[in-house]
Structure formats: structure tokens, C-alpha cells
Design an enzyme around this catalytic site. Structure first.
Site, PDB file in Angstrom:
ATOM      1  CE  LYS A  72     101.859  46.117 -43.160  1.00 60.41           C
ATOM      2  NZ  LYS A  72     101.085  45.350 -42.189  1.00 60.41           N
ATOM      3  CB  SER A 100     104.255  52.065 -34.205  1.00 61.51           C
ATOM      4  OG  SER A 100     105.050  51.287 -35.090  1.00 61.51           O
ATOM      5  CD  GLU A 138      99.790  44.902 -54.280  1.00 61.18           C
ATOM      6  OE1 GLU A 138      98.599  44.639 -54.066  1.00 61.18           O
ATOM      7  OE2 GLU A 138     100.706  44.074 -54.126  1.00 61.18           O
ATOM      8  CE  LYS A 178     100.974  49.491 -41.261  1.00 58.18           C
ATOM      9  NZ  LYS A 178     100.457  48.243 -40.799  1.00 58.18           N
TER      10      LYS A 178
HETATM   11  C1  PBG Z   1     100.886  43.547 -39.449  1.00 56.36           C
HETATM   12  C2  PBG Z   1     100.756  44.984 -39.091  1.00 56.36           C
HETATM   13  C3  PBG Z   1     101.829  45.832 -38.832  1.00 56.36           C
HETATM   14  C4  PBG Z   1     101.294  47.068 -38.540  1.00 56.36           C
HETATM   15  C5  PBG Z   1      99.909  46.960 -38.600  1.00 56.36           C
HETATM   16  N1  PBG Z   1      99.586  45.669 -38.970  1.00 56.36           N
HETATM   17  C6  PBG Z   1     103.272  45.575 -38.752  1.00 56.36           C
HETATM   18  C7  PBG Z   1     103.917  44.699 -39.722  1.00 56.36           C
HETATM   19  O1  PBG Z   1     103.549  44.635 -40.888  1.00 56.36           O
HETATM   20  O2  PBG Z   1     104.866  44.055 -39.297  1.00 56.36           O
HETATM   21  C8  PBG Z   1     102.133  48.257 -38.198  1.00 56.36           C
HETATM   22  C9  PBG Z   1     101.438  49.432 -37.623  1.00 56.36           C
HETATM   23  C10 PBG Z   1     102.347  50.409 -37.000  1.00 56.36           C
HETATM   24  O3  PBG Z   1     103.592  50.347 -37.118  1.00 56.36           O
HETATM   25  O4  PBG Z   1     101.813  51.306 -36.343  1.00 56.36           O
HETATM   26  N2  PBG Z   1      99.770  42.916 -39.900  1.00 56.36           N
END
Ligand code: PBG
Length: 331
Positions: free
Chosen positions: A198, A278, A237, A252
Site C-alpha cells: 500500500k 477513490s 512486503e 493499492k
Molecule cells: C486507510 C485506508 C485508506 C483507504 C482505504 N483504507 C486511505 C488512507 O490510507 O489514508 C483508501 C481507499 C480509497 O482511496 O479508495 N486505512
């Protein structure tokens, strides 16, 4: 003398049935995981400005929406809670409450729509008053203290009936700690989907609007989420998370990291998910609202791109749209 090409790749593109027959990759409804946002209360349907078409729903509306997704054939939903500010604190203690919104949502879905999978996000950011995914001391997110809280959070979700717990925090050692705790409590079949690679990404902005953490967050998440410059580190990871007991791994964001998906899949051959996040969804919606591209066509092309890269399933806010389009196309 004029010469003709003997090999004409265009021959196999000349009509629909040939194109269908030679297609190498396919997107189906089985590839889709639908992320949804739960809020407290009843009859709450709150649009999210930066994510047109996405709403926060109270459980009385969320459960029927999940039933609709099930009817379309979507195999799994990903649940995110949105809490009022007065339920947040610096340690995110509400995350370990067996009666929190997340657990209520899991129970309600399992009761009413038992034949759809639930992937529960495990992270502290919806619960902390500072918006970080952990317990902060002197500006640093503490690893072990945070892992302890994540273990408790994963356990209350598993107790509530969650099928897949999905730690999205990027602390070290959390997969092993959660796996041991699940086994010790008899949750031997609860799956762990590790957000293994991530990245500290600019594409999470609209999500932070959705869970109302954006305004709270001071600084960034670069001391725990990965540097977008790195690719070997993603393999490291993923390797760690598999060794610690992850059943599935996630990359991600999605589109800017298709190379990572490809490397992970080739190296480890485990179920590999991608999160079409998103910001990626918002870009499609914003461009289509301006008439600059066709949302439906661009969505399906994007999701097919994930399949081509080697993804097994895709978390996308467009899951229901895609499922409807695939159904209409008889796929
Ligand atoms: C945080 C989390 C995030 C997303 C999913 N879980 C955002 C972040 O790490 O600040 C983002 C998902 C998206 O942008 O659709 N635990």
C-alpha cells in the site's frame, strides 16, 4: 513488384465473434469487490461530493444495497465505517468495541444476506481523532501498540462474522499477530487479505472525504505507507505477509501500480487483489461529467486492464455499475 503482408493481425479483429474467440483476458462479475461506507442512524443516505454516485448509508439502507449487489452476482463487499467525531479518540478505542458500527454492519449483512462475502477493513484511521492509522507518539505512529489494537479490532470483526479481515495499516508484523490471535480463538477459516503493498498515495483524497478523516489528518502517512518510487520493496512486503499467514494480498492504488501487480503475481502466484481507489474513480467521474470520456466504457476498460496485469479481484466503487454493464452485455 508490389508485395502483400502474409501476416495480417487485423484478420483476427475483423468481426465481433472472432474478437470474442481470441480474447485473452475476461472481466466477469466474479472479479468485483464493492467497497461501501456505513454510517450510524436510520434512513441516512449521504452523498460524497468527491465521489459522485457513492453514498454513506445507514444499515437499514446498506443491507438492501448489499442484497442488490448479491443479486447481481458480486461475490464480496468491503466495509468501511464512518464515525461521528465524538466517538473518536487518539487511540481509536472504538475499533475494539464488539458492538461498534462495523460489527453491527457485519452482523446485519450476515443475517440478511448470508451468501455474500464480507471483507472488513482493519485500520485505526476511521476511529482516531487525528486520522492516522495508529497510535501516535511524538509525531510517529507506534508499531507494536498499533498492532495490539489491530489484533483486537480483527478479533471483534471475526467474532461478528466477518469472512475476510483486511489490515490496511502497513504496520510491521500485524499479519502474523492477527493470524495467531484468530487461530487461538478458533477462527481458523477467517481469511486475511493483507494490504501488502500500500503506497502513500495522493489518490486517497476522496476516500478521506468519505470517512471524514481528511480534515483531521496532520502530516502524511509516509512513515508507514510505501514510497511510490519502490517496487522491489513491494515484493518484500508481500513475501513477509504471505509468510505471516495472509491468504490474499492487495496492491493499492491500482492503475499507477499495474507493474507491481504483475511482479507480485509472477513472483508469488497467490490470490492478488487490486484496489481501484477513490481518486481513480473520481477521475473517471469528473472527466465523464465534463463530457471528456464515457464513464461506462472507461470503467470496463480500466477493470479489464487490471485483469490483464494479473489481478484476481478488484475493489472498485464502480462494482455495481460494472456488474450491471456485464449483465446487460450477457457476460
Ligand atoms: C486507510 C485506508 C485508506 C483507504 C482505504 N483504507 C486511505 C488512507 O490510507 O489514508 C483508501 C481507499 C480509497 O482511496 O479508495 N486505512
Amino acid at each position: 513488384m508490389h508485395s502483400f503482408p502474409r501476416t495480417r493481425p487485423r484478420r483476427n479483429r475483423v468481426d465481433g465473434w472472432t474478437r470474442r474467440m481470441v480474447a485473452e483476458n475476461h472481466l466477469t462479475v466474479n472479479d468485483l469487490i464493492w467497497p461501501i461506507f456505513a454510517v450510524e442512524g436510520v434512513n441516512q443516505r449521504q452523498p460524497i461530493g468527491s465521489m459522485p454516485g457513492v453514498e454513506r448509508l445507514s444499515l437499514d439502507l446498506l443491507v438492501p444495497a448489499v442484497a442488490e449487489a448479491r443479486d447481481l452476482g458480486i461475490p464480496c463487499v468491503a466495509l468501511f465505517p464512518v464515525l461521528p467525531f465524538d466517538r473518536k479518540d487518539p487511540e481509536g478505542r472504538e475499533s475494539g468495541n464488539p458492538d461498534n458500527l462495523m460489527c453491527q454492519a457485519i452482523r446485519a449483512i450476515k443475517r440478511e444476506v448470508p451468501d455474500i462475502g464480507i471483507l472488513g477493513d482493519v485500520a485505526l484511521d476511521p476511529y482516531t481523532s487525528h486520522g492516522h492509522d495508529g497510535v501516535v507518539k511524538d509525531g510517529y505512529v507506534l508499531n507494536e501498540e498499533t498492532v495490539q489494537a489491530l489484533v483486537l479490532q480483527a478479533l471483534v470483526q471475526a467474532d461478528a462474522g466477518c469472512d475476510i479481515v483486511a489490515p490496511s495499516d502497513m504496520m510491521d508484523g500485524r499479519i502474523g499477530a492477527i493470524r495467531d490471535a484468530l487461530e487461538a480463538k478458533g477462527h481458523t477459516l477467517t481469511r486475511i487479505c493483507a494490504y501488502a503493498a500500500k503506497y502513500a498515495s495522493a489518490f486517497y483524497g476522496p476516500f478521506r472525504d468519505a470517512v471524514q478523516t481528511g480534515g483531521l489528518l496532520k502530516g502524511d502517512k509516509k512513515t508507514y505507507q510505501m514510497d511510490p518510487a519502490n517496487s522491489d520493496e513491494a515484493l518484500r512486503e508481500v513475501g513477509l505477509d504471505i509468510a505471516e499467514g495472509a491468504d490474499m494480498v492487495m496492491v493499492k492504488p491500482g492503475l499507477p501500480y499495474l507493474d507491481i501487480i504483475r511482479r507480485v503475481k509472477e513472483e508469488f502466484r497467490v490470490p492478488t487483489f487490486a484496489y481501484h481507489v477513490s481518486g481513480e474513480y473520481a477521475m473517471l467521474k469528473a472527466a465523464s461529467a465534463n463530457g471528456w470520456l464515457n464513464y461506462e466504457a472507461a470503467l470496463l476498460e480500466t477493470l479489464l486492464g487490471f485483469k490483464r496485469a494479473g489481478t484476481d479481484a478488484i475493489l472498485t466503487y464502480g462494482a455495481v455499475d460494472a456488474a450491471r454493464l456485464l449483465r446487460a452485455a450477457g457476460q
